[in-house]
Structures are given as C-alpha cells and as structure tokens.
Design an enzyme around this catalytic site. Structure first.
Site, PDB file in Angstrom:
ATOM      1  N   HIS A   1       0.848  -1.150   0.087  1.00  0.00           N
ATOM      2  CA  HIS A   1       0.064   0.095  -0.022  1.00  0.00           C
ATOM      3  C   HIS A   1       0.779   1.365   0.136  1.00  0.00           C
ATOM      4  CE1 HIS A   1      -3.852   1.986   0.867  1.00  0.00           C
ATOM      5  NE2 HIS A   1      -3.270   2.950   1.296  1.00  0.00           N
TER       6      HIS A   1
ATOM      7  N   HIS B   1     -10.382   2.783  -1.657  1.00  0.00           N
ATOM      8  CA  HIS B   1     -10.627   2.137  -0.449  1.00  0.00           C
ATOM      9  C   HIS B   1     -11.430   1.211  -0.344  1.00  0.00           C
ATOM     10  CE1 HIS B   1     -10.650   4.102   4.116  1.00  0.00           C
ATOM     11  NE2 HIS B   1      -8.982   3.766   3.343  1.00  0.00           N
TER      12      HIS B   1
ATOM     13  N   ARG C   1      -7.621  15.045   2.280  1.00  0.00           N
ATOM     14  CA  ARG C   1      -6.345  15.157   3.055  1.00  0.00           C
ATOM     15  C   ARG C   1      -5.223  15.072   2.092  1.00  0.00           C
ATOM     16  NH1 ARG C   1      -8.626  11.874   6.793  1.00  0.00           N
ATOM     17  NH2 ARG C   1      -7.106  10.204   6.359  1.00  0.00           N
ATOM     18  N   ASP C   2      -5.068  14.134   0.982  1.00  0.00           N
ATOM     19  CA  ASP C   2      -4.170  14.299   0.083  1.00  0.00           C
ATOM     20  C   ASP C   2      -4.088  15.683  -0.448  1.00  0.00           C
ATOM     21  OD1 ASP C   2      -3.288  11.445   0.405  1.00  0.00           O
ATOM     22  OD2 ASP C   2      -4.758  10.635  -0.965  1.00  0.00           O
TER      23      ASP C   2
ATOM     24  N   ASP D   1      -3.911   8.049 -12.835  1.00  0.00           N
ATOM     25  CA  ASP D   1      -4.372   6.518 -13.012  1.00  0.00           C
ATOM     26  C   ASP D   1      -4.775   5.913 -11.565  1.00  0.00           C
ATOM     27  OD1 ASP D   1      -1.988   4.954 -11.579  1.00  0.00           O
ATOM     28  OD2 ASP D   1      -1.025   6.571 -13.074  1.00  0.00           O
TER      29      ASP D   1
ATOM     30  N   SER E   1      -4.218  -0.395  -6.320  1.00  0.00           N
ATOM     31  CA  SER E   1      -4.571  -1.345  -5.346  1.00  0.00           C
ATOM     32  C   SER E   1      -4.464  -2.534  -5.838  1.00  0.00           C
ATOM     33  CB  SER E   1      -5.947  -0.680  -5.056  1.00  0.00           C
ATOM     34  OG  SER E   1      -6.523  -1.749  -4.165  1.00  0.00           O
TER      35      SER E   1
END
Lengths: 934, 238
Positions: free
Chosen positions: A217, A284, A305-306, A693, A733
C-alpha cells in the site's frame, strides 16, 4: 453519580422505519409489520431533576419529538457504537451539557428499533445480522442496551523486543503471518540481517514501522518491481518497473502546465498563471467491503487530506464505484461477505455523509455492476483543489517542530496499510475489524479552515493516512531525521501500546513541520477554529528516526534503511494475446434492445443516487453529473467555474472493466480516450489535460495478472502520449481477491480508472448533451468499427454462441479530431455534444433525446450493418448537434463525420428503417420511474 | 453607492459561508464571515452591521438534530446581542442550516425535521413569494425564484400553519414540487417584524444566470436568488 437513558421518538412516523423496510425489501428479507425507530442517549453524571429537565429541553424539539427518561419495555433491539468508535452524537451531548452547565461525565448514543409483540425472533435476528448492526463497529442488545460508559483504565505494556535475528526463513514467515506484517521472504531476511548487523533485536514498534513503510500500500512494491514477462509465443523480455514507465511517459510528453508529478500526496498542474490545481484519486476497497459506510466515508476523507497535504484548498470530489449485482439472491452471497446492495447503500451513504458535511460538491463519477465485484467491491474517491501562487514547500529543516493537528488518536485503523495488502477471506470482517474507522467530516472541515491561509507558517505538510504517524512522520523525516515523543500524542482513550499510537490510522489528522518562530501563530489559528494542535518533537538533521515513549526510545532506525533498504521485488509475468478479430453480432430488434440497454444497471439514470450528494455547494458546478431539461440525463464531465470566472476546470472519468476482461491493453487505451472524450465534450481544451491513473487488479504474484497489469500500463501510457495528456499522479490497489470457503480465489476484473482534469478556456461556450433546436442536424464524429467484446449489447442479448471478437481499437486520429471539435465548440458552432460509450450510438442519441425531451429522425447510422452502427462501442466518437448552415464549416474542420439525421419536435426517435420509439418510453426505461407504454 | 456592512455567521461545520459572502458582495454589501467566538469576543462586529446571515452547512455535523448545537451557542454566547441587533432594525437571514438554527433558537416559528423521503436531497426548486408576506427580504418580488436545495432535515412543521400564513409570515412556498413534505408547501418563513427570514433553499447559489441548470432556456435575471440579497441591501441603505 448515576446512569440514565433518554429515549427520543419522532412525533410523526420516523422515515428511517420506511427506509429500513425498503432496504430489507431489496435484500429479500422478511420484515415485521410494525417497526418504529427511536434515538437513545446514555449518560453518566450527577443530575438532579432540574438538570434533567434542562438537558431534555436542550436536546428535544417539543414540536417534533417526544422523550422519556423511563427505560422502555417491549420487543426491541438497541445498537450502540463499540467503545472507541467515533460517536459524534455523544461528543455533542457533552458539549451541550458543558454549555448549559449540567454535570454529565460520559455519554454514548444509540438507536432503538421497536417491533410488535408478534414479530418472529428469527426475522428480527436476520434483520440485525444482515442490515441493522455491523459487529465491526457496533454492539447490539435484544431489549435495552447497556453500553459501557467508560473505557476501563488499561495498563500500558511497554514496547517489547521481537527476536528475529536467530529465526529461520520459515520461522520469519510464520512471524509475518502471525503479526499480519504482509512482508515477502526476501524483505524479512533483509530486516533480520539489518538487526543482526546492529547486534540487537528490533522492538515491536520498529518491526511494525518497517512492515508499514514496506507495505504494498505504501511502497508500491509491484509498481517498482523489475519484471520478466513471457509473451504468448514464449519470448521472455525484461520490463522496466511500471512506475518508471508511467513517469517516463509524463517526461516524454513534457507538458508545460505540469508543476509536480508523482511526488508527494497529489499531482499539481497550472493551466493559468498563478492558479494551480492539485489532483488525486485513491482507492478504499478493502475497508468498504467489510464496513461500507465507514470505508467509503474515510476514503473520501483521505483523498481530501491528500489535496490538503499539497497545500491546496479542496474544491470538489469524485467517486467511481464497482459493486456486485444488486439483484443477487441472498443465498448466493459468499460466506463472510455483505450483500451487494447493502454494500452499495452503505458506500453511497458514506460518500454523501462525508462530502455533504465537509461542504464539497460531489461532481463526477460512475457505477459499475459485475458479479466479480461481489466479494471485492471497489471504491475510488478523487479530489481536486486549487491554490493561488503555490510554491512547493522545501522543508522540513533541522530544528522545525513536528506538529500533529486534528483528530485524536485511538485504536482505530490499526494496520490498515498491511491489511489492504492481503487477500480477503470469510474471516476478514471479524479479524480486520480494527482496520476500519468511521470518519468525522466536521473535524476535517475545521482542519481545512485552520490550514488554508497558513501556508507561510509551515515548511512541510503531509496527511496521516495509511500507516498513521509512522508513515507521515517517517516520510517527512526521510534523509533528515526526527525525534518524537509518543506520550505527547493526544489519545481518545488511555491504554494504547506504543506501536498502536505510532501505527493508528485514526482519521482527520495532518502533520506539519513548523519553524519554532511560527508555533504561536499556528496555535492561535487552531484555537480560533477549535482544532487540537500538538508539538510531538523535532526534525533533527541527523538522519535517524527516533521515537520515544515516556522518554525511552522505542524506535531508533536509520531513515536510509527505512526508505531505501527494502530489496527490490522481482515479478514474473505472462502476457496473454487477446482476441482482436472484428466479429459482428446477429441482427437484434432495435426497440427492446435499446430499452433494455437504457435500463441496464451500468447505464440507467443515476438521478436517485446523485441527488443524495450535494453537487451545488460552492455555486461553481456549471457542468453537472445529471443534466437536461428535467435533470435526469447523464452529463459527460463535471465543469467547475466560480460565478464570475471566465474559465473553468473539467473533470472526466474513463473506466471499462468489461473491456478489461478481454483485452487489458486496448481497454487501457480506450479508457484514456473516454476520460478525454468526456472533458472535450463539455468544452475543455485538448491541449490542456492532465490524467490520474488508478489500477485495481487481483494478486500480481499470479503471472497472468501481472501480465494484464503490464499490458494496461502499456496501453494507457501510449494513449497518454498520443493525446499529449500527462499522468501526474496515480494509485494502485492490488490483491483485490477473495479466497472463498471452497479455497477458490476470486479476483476483480482488470479495472483501470482514468480521471482527466482539463482546462475550459471559455465556460460560456460550454456544451451539454441536451438537444436544443428542432431542425438542427445530428452528426457523429469519428468512425464505427466492429467492436463487441465486453460490450453492453452482450449484457442484454444472449450471445453465448457468438465468437467474442475485439474490444474497441485505439483510434489514432482521435487526438486530431478532438482538437478540431474543440475549435468548433469555441466558435459556438456546437449546440449539443455527447460522448459515445457503453451501449454505443443508440444509447448516446437516446440520452440526448431524454436530456432535451426532443425527438430525432435518423437517416444514416454511419455503418452499413445496423447492429454494429447502433450498438458497437468503438471509441473516439461524439454525437453533436449543429445548425444546417454550419455543416460545411464543421465538416471542413473535423473531417470524418456522418450526418445522422435531424432533431425533431415530434417526441419520437425514428430509425432509418422506420422503427420508432417514443421519447417518453426512453425516459421511462432510463429512469425506471414509470413503466414504458405497451 | 454606500455598501452596508454584513456579517455571515458561521459555526463549526458551516460550509456555505463563502457562497453567502459572494452573494452579499455581488448584491452590494460589504460582507465579513465571523465565527460565533469572534462575535462574542468583539460584539461590535455584529452591532456595526445592518445585515446578518446564518449560513448553511452542517454545524456540529447535525449531531442531535440539525442546527441544535449552533442554536445553543447563539442563545448562550450571543443571545442578547442578536436580539438587540434585530430590535434595532437589523436584517437577519437563516439559510438551510441557518434556518434550522433560527427556529431552534426561537427566532422563527415552527420546526424543521427529516424530509418525508427519509434522506438528504439535492435538486433545484422553484419558490413562489406569497402576496401577503411581511418579509422585507422578499418584498416586491412577484417572480418565481429558482434555487438549489441540499438538505436532509427540511420539512417545516408547525402546530398552526394557518395562523402563520394569515399573519403574513409565510414568505416563500415551493412552486410545482414540494421536495420534503413541508406543511402547506412552506419553504421560507419570517418573524412578525418581517426582518428575520429563514428558508431551506439556497438563494446564494443562484446569483448569476449561468448557475441555473437550464441557463439559456429561462428569462435572464428574473429568477435569481440574488434578488433577496439585493432587497436587503436596498433596505439597509435606507
């Protein structure tokens, strides 16, 4: 001191009872005849009669509610959040009590569901298990609840050491499994060797820190791995790491508007001098599978928050959702998994709750249903933000303070980074419970309020996401070093072990590096907005990461080893050769086929879902997700521009897992095309487009999955170069797999979501799919080929005995054509514009009719085979409306185009063979609001 | 032209304060957003203004019911100052969450509760000004106003809605479609003086024509929510 409970009931029927009945209906669950819902407040305090009355008056609206302090009786279940789970209502009660000076020491909120005396216990149990309570975050009681009002004081064990230096490879593997470290054998032996060289064993905090920093991750091991890939003909080739391929592609395009790509929390672009845009999309997936509301909720919070972590003010969010079929029979849902419609409801509620409350419009998105998403739903959340005169912060500098802002730290979200790097199985929900948390959007809103405008007061900023403080402080300290004290970190409740404080993924926290001279100013800003701010240590300059608990070092690591010590992964891949022979489909009856497509869950109107999201806040949403005179047809891309601004920002999405199953390379090309086609359709400049992406794939250690990943990176980077649209950020992910009770592994289809963010130079020339004027021409740009593999025609018409054929082929002329189309839009020649995607030309034209509530008379479909013309999903195409007088001009500009027919006011869609469909029937099929006329 | 001072009141979780500021500014006033704490620390911020707007959002996350906690803050921390502000002739508007706050604080009649559909809804609605309304904010407007809604607890209820209507205190009614089940289609109510207004829809998000989803298909300028703010500014100029 006494424990009290106040039961609050709505005076009129509580709409939540009806909502419960609806949800039960969707799942095919039986429901008792009588259901009532009430809110419960549990408090502990020394309240006298006057205090009770005053508290009740402050909490209960006499016009709409009844309340009682007497414990109720009857057939009921009650649900409360587990200790430590975010409980904003309880916080609010404490706030009220303080404000009106009533002595309340502790509070817990709850819900009560009351049933008639005849309700079957088995029916109630099924409701509780399937719908009402999620054991991951909630406890339930039959009858009245008795939640613990205090978390018992726990003795905090000190950090312990873990023997690794003497373990065999097999024993290291066992340790990794036991602690859920998700590390490879090579990584474990590197760690063991490192500590053997140091002559000591690691502490548990050090081991967890390494596992988090080196997790898939956080470290993107697969995207950084070297690859050996075998082609279909057996030739073995070396491949560069995928992340390098993506970066090289951005370098090759060398777009002047890219300010920061693949660095930090988000990409940064600058279309107009002085104003930058930060953009990011995240996944997520695993959390949303086991606690859909909390998973999606915190997914949105994280991506916001990113953007904040790039010192940009968030202005809008997007979401792309992939679920299993909502009509799946309950007994087909695999053990340990939630029903797809329960996941969908929870996810949509979670996104709406966060986006609406934090005050950001949810402006673009997509929803896909496929059986393979049943156990692995995918939730992609994106955010964009803007800043004026942005400069990349250059800190931290030695001497700067390590400052944590926002929410308190609890045991929530422990090991989320490693959890998301593991395959799920039937026990995931119960074992991984602590990996999920419920968000608190108001706390994050206050963080934004405190931090926007404070950019001059800090030298570096990052968000606390996966890996918590370990990840945030660890990354900031790379190459410089830090010394922090965990005992300073504000906790939600006592009893956390040092490694838990360090790894907790409690939400709504940011870390900033603050020069000592600015500490006071930061504290004042935070005090005004009610944001908790804590100085936990210092950036040292000695290159070591030192973490203390009550003064004792529990981590002492070289940041060089932490960030660069991980052995590079080597992956084996097998690249399959997709079927690419153009293969058509037999003739179909137009009317039922088109109506079935319009009603298909991947194409039908998102109106009901989208109305749950606030897309109007900010007053800048000029291009909406739902458009048309009755606001029930799909828009192509979001378009944002402040009320008085001349130019704007378009956000478009491309995704097609159905094509991904057949041909990951061409799928990737075509979803880049789709995202770009969408922004061009609303008026964006094709020369000013940046891309994000998001890859969600299965386990890349399976060579075929790795091969699919290589093929899709290849496809999307070649498309990016062709369109001149650089990638600026991304996220992968992997391991989206589920091992069933039968031992079978189920992976998601290769799913690549492309987000295009583009400049719209003149928002007054924006276009939508809404047809405007009878008598105008309807024109298709681009060309139709025979592309039916993974098409939605195959979803609605049984084509089991037909060869699959090819997915849409890259259209090399599309970049030129989009630039021409854009010139026509800028010149005001295009009255309506819509992209052609799932369902082909027929669906695109039908959606334009629905949007404008106007008919069309089609005379030429652009391909000699009617089924191909109407339902093939070739990329690179738009449908446009223009005045007959402008046809020659537009043709000279665009080149390849087909005059399809004429816009009409007779409320029907007429095909060249004389077939007609009433626009009302199109609307009915698309919205599901009324049955189509017979 | 004089630009009257306006205060936008925000609590923790208020989120349409920038939109409200933009509307007040375009209408010709000089707006400033203040947190409740700012106003208690410096009461002159409120007393020097002639227009005050409690902006929309999710103050305190709607915990314990929309608007309840911010209303408590206003009552306890600001109570007298706000009452004095209205008594002295100040204009007060509560939009969406602000409307919920003002009803909870007892400054406007009725209560707002869960939409009859059971969940949050975002859409555009049409608002018809009533002919007998005493509201200064809607005075003289006969055109239908168009504005978006974005709320989960917007159903207005009152034990005696006829009395409120008869007293000229119903300022705006949903026209065509009632999105939340409000009694008597009520979208906005005012106090007996006409100076305090509350409404669920967001006039601050329709201040220029192009914000309308059907911009270009409807009469320009006619249906703008901006007109409410222009009314207030004109009144404040005296």
């Amino acid at each position: 001191m006494q424990d009290l409970r106040l039961t609050i009931r709505s005076a009129s029927p509580d709409p939540r009872a009806e909502a419960l009945r609806r949800s039960a209906g969707h799942l095919g669950l039986e429901c008792p005849d009588e259901i009532r819902v009430a809110d419960v407040i549990h408090i502990r305090g020394g309240l006298n009669d006057t205090d009770r009355t005053r508290l009740e008056e402050a909490l209960v609206d006499a016009n709409t509610q009844h309340a009682s302090w007497d414990p109720p009786v009857g057939n009921a279940i009650e649900i409360c959040p587990l200790p430590g789970v975010t409980d904003p209502a309880a916080e609010a009660i404490l706030h009220v009590a303080r404000t009106i000076d009533v002595p309340v020491d502790a509070a817990v909120s709850g819900r009560r569901y009351e049933f008639g005396p005849d309700a079957e216990p088995t029916v109630i149990t099924a409701l509780v298990d399937r719908l009402l309570a999620n054991p991951v975050v909630e406890a339930h009681w039959y009858g009245n609840a008795s939640p613990p009002l205090e978390i018992p004081e726990a003795v905090v064990p000190p950090a312990s050491t873990v023997a690794v230096t003497t373990l065999s490879d097999g024993e290291l593997g066992e340790l990794s499994r036991q602690r859920g470290l998700a590390l490879d054998p090579a990584e474990l032996s590197t760690i063991a060797q490192h500590f053997a060289d140091l002559g000591r064993e690691p502490t548990d905090v050090e081991l967890e820190t390494l596992a988090q920093t080196w997790s898939e991750h956080c470290a993107h091991k697969t995207f950084r791995a070297t690859i050996e890939a075998a082609d279909a003909d057996g030739t073995v080739r070396e491949f560069a790491p995928l992340l390098e391929t993506l970066r090289r592609c951005t370098d090759e395009i060398s777009a002047p508007f890219v300010r920061s790509a693949f660095v930090g929390n988000a990409g940064v672009i600058e279309f107009e001098r002085g104003t930058t845009i930060a953009l990011k999309a995240e996944t997520h997936n695993h959390p949303s599978a086991i606690e859909p509301f909390g998973g999606a909720n915190t997914g949105v919070g994280g991506v916001i928050r990113d953007v904040l972590g790039m010192a940009h003010k968030p202005i809008a969010v997007t979401d792309i959702l992939c679920f299993g079929p909502s009509d799946m029979p309950l007994d087909h849902v695999p053990e340990g998994a939630l029903h797809p419609s329960r996941i969908a409801d929870g996810v949509v509620d979670g996104i709406a709750d966060y986006g609406n409350k934090i005050g950001l419009p949810t402006v673009a998105g997509a929803v896909f249903h496929h059986p393979a998403y049943t156990t692995n739903p995918l939730v992609f959340a994106g955010c964009i933000g803007t800043a004026d005169n942005w400069r990349q912060h250059d800190g931290p500098h030695p001497g700067d303070r390590v400052v944590v802002l926002g929410g308190r730290t609890g045991r929530d979200g422990i090991r989320g980074a490693t959890f998301s790097s593991l395959t799920m199985d039937a026990s995931t929900g119960s074992v991984a419970g602590a990996s999920v948390q419920i968000g608190d959007p108001i706390t994050e809103k206050l963080l934004i309020d405190a931090l926007i405008g404070a950019e001059h007061l800090y030298s570096a900023i990052t968000d606390c996401g996966a890996g918590g403080l370990s990840s945030a402080v660890g990354e900031m300290a790379e190459g410089i070093g830090a010394d922090v004290e965990l005992a300073m970190v504000p906790l939600k409740y006592p009893g956390l072990e040092p490694w838990e404080i360090w790894l907790s993924e409690a939400q709504e926290r940011m870390v900033i590096a603050v020069p000592p001279a600015s500490i006071d100013a930061i504290e004042q800003r935070c005090a005004r907005h009610g944001v908790e701010v804590t100085d936990i240590g210092v950036f040292t300059g000695d290159g070591r990461l030192v973490v203390r608990h009550d003064g004792h070092p529990v981590v002492d690591l070289d940041t060089g080893f932490l960030h660069d010590g991980r052995p590079r992964r080597h992956m084996a891949a097998e690249i399959r050769r997709p079927e690419r022979t153009p293969t058509g489909r037999p003739a179909v009856a137009i009317v039922p086929t088109l109506l079935a497509l319009l009603a298909h869950p991947n194409i039908n109107s998102r109106e009901r879902l989208l109305r749950r999201y606030d897309h109007e806040i900010g007053g800048a949403t000029l291009g909406r997700p739902i458009i048309g005179v009755e606001r029930d047809a799909p828009g192509d891309a979001a378009l944002l521009a402040g009320p008085l601004e001349a130019s704007g920002i378009a956000i478009g999405i491309g995704a097609n897992p159905f094509h991904g199953l057949h041909d990951p390379e061409w799928m990737a090309w075509s979803v880049v095309d789709e995202a770009i086609r969408n922004v061009v359709a609303v008026g964006a400049d094709p020369n000013k487009i940046a891309l994000l992406d998001n890859f969600s794939f299965g386990d890349p250690r399976r060579p075929v999955t790795m091969g699919d990943l290589i093929a899709s990176v290849d496809g999307c980077t070649r498309a990016a170069v062709a369109f001149g649209a650089p990638f600026v950020s991304g996220k992968d992910s992997l391991n989206n797999e589920y091992t069933g009770p039968d031992g079978e592994r189920h992976a998601v289809p290769p799913t690549l979501v492309i987000t295009a963010v583009a400049h719209v130079p003149d928002v007054d020339r924006r276009t939508t799919p809404t047809l405007t004027t009878p008598g105008n021409l309807l024109v298709m740009t681009g060309t139709t080929g025979i592309h039916f593999a993974g098409s939605h025609l195959d979803e609605v018409v049984d084509s089991a005995d037909v060869a699959t054929g090819s997915v849409p082929e890259p259209d090399a002329d599309a970049p030129r054509r989009y630039r021409s189309l854009h010139r026509c839009i800028r010149a005001g020649l295009i009255k309506a514009c819509h992209d052609i995607a799932e369902g082909g030309l027929a669906v695109a034209v039908a959606e334009m009719c629905i949007a404008g509530r106007l008919g069309v008379a089609l005379t030429d479909l652009g391909h000699q085979d009617t089924t191909t013309a109407l339902f093939s999903e070739s990329c690179g195409r738009h449908v446009i409306e223009l005045s007959p007088a402008d046809l020659d001009h537009v043709r000279a500009e665009i080149g390849s185009l087909t005059v399809l027919g004429t816009v009409s006011d007779d409320d029907t869609m007429t095909f060249p063979d004389g077939t007609t469909i009433a626009v009302a029937d199109l609307v009915a099929a698309h919205t599901g609001r009324h049955k189509a006329a017979p | 032209m004089r630009r009257p001072c306006a205060v936008v009141i925000a609590g923790p979780g208020t989120n349409r304060d920038p939109d409200t500021e933009a509307a007040l500014e375009l209408a010709g006033s000089e707006p400033r957003t203040c947190l409740v704490g700012d106003l208690t620390a410096d009461p002159a911020l409120l007393s020097s203004a002639t227009i005050a707007v409690v902006a929309g959002g999710f103050s305190y996350g709607d915990a314990l019911g929309a608007g309840r906690l911010l209303a408590l803050d206003l009552e306890i921390a600001l109570g007298e100052h706000l009452a004095v502000f209205v008594e002295r002739g100040g204009l007060l508007l509560g939009i969406c969450n602000g409307f919920q706050v003002l009803t909870r604080a007892g400054l406007l009649p009725g209560s707002l509760t869960h939409n009859d559909g059971g969940h949050f809804i975002c859409d555009w609605v049409e608002l018809a000004p009533t002919t007998n309304s005493v509201s200064i904010w809607t005075a003289g407007i006969t055109d239908v106003i168009h504005a978006p809604i974005a709320h989960g607890e917007g159903r207005w209820v009152h034990p005696d809605p006829q009395a409120i209507a008869a007293g000229g205190q119903v300022a705006l009614r949903y026209h065509g479609c009632n999105p939340n089940g409000s009694v008597d289609d009520v979208a906005g109510v005012c106090d007996a003086t006409g100076r305090v207004l509350g409404l669920m829809p967001h006039p601050e998000n329709h201040i220029v024509d192009r914000q309308h989803p059907n911009a270009g298909r409807i009469e320009p300028m006619t249906h703008l929510g901006l007109r409410l703010f222009q009314n207030a500014v004109e009144y404040a100029r005296g």
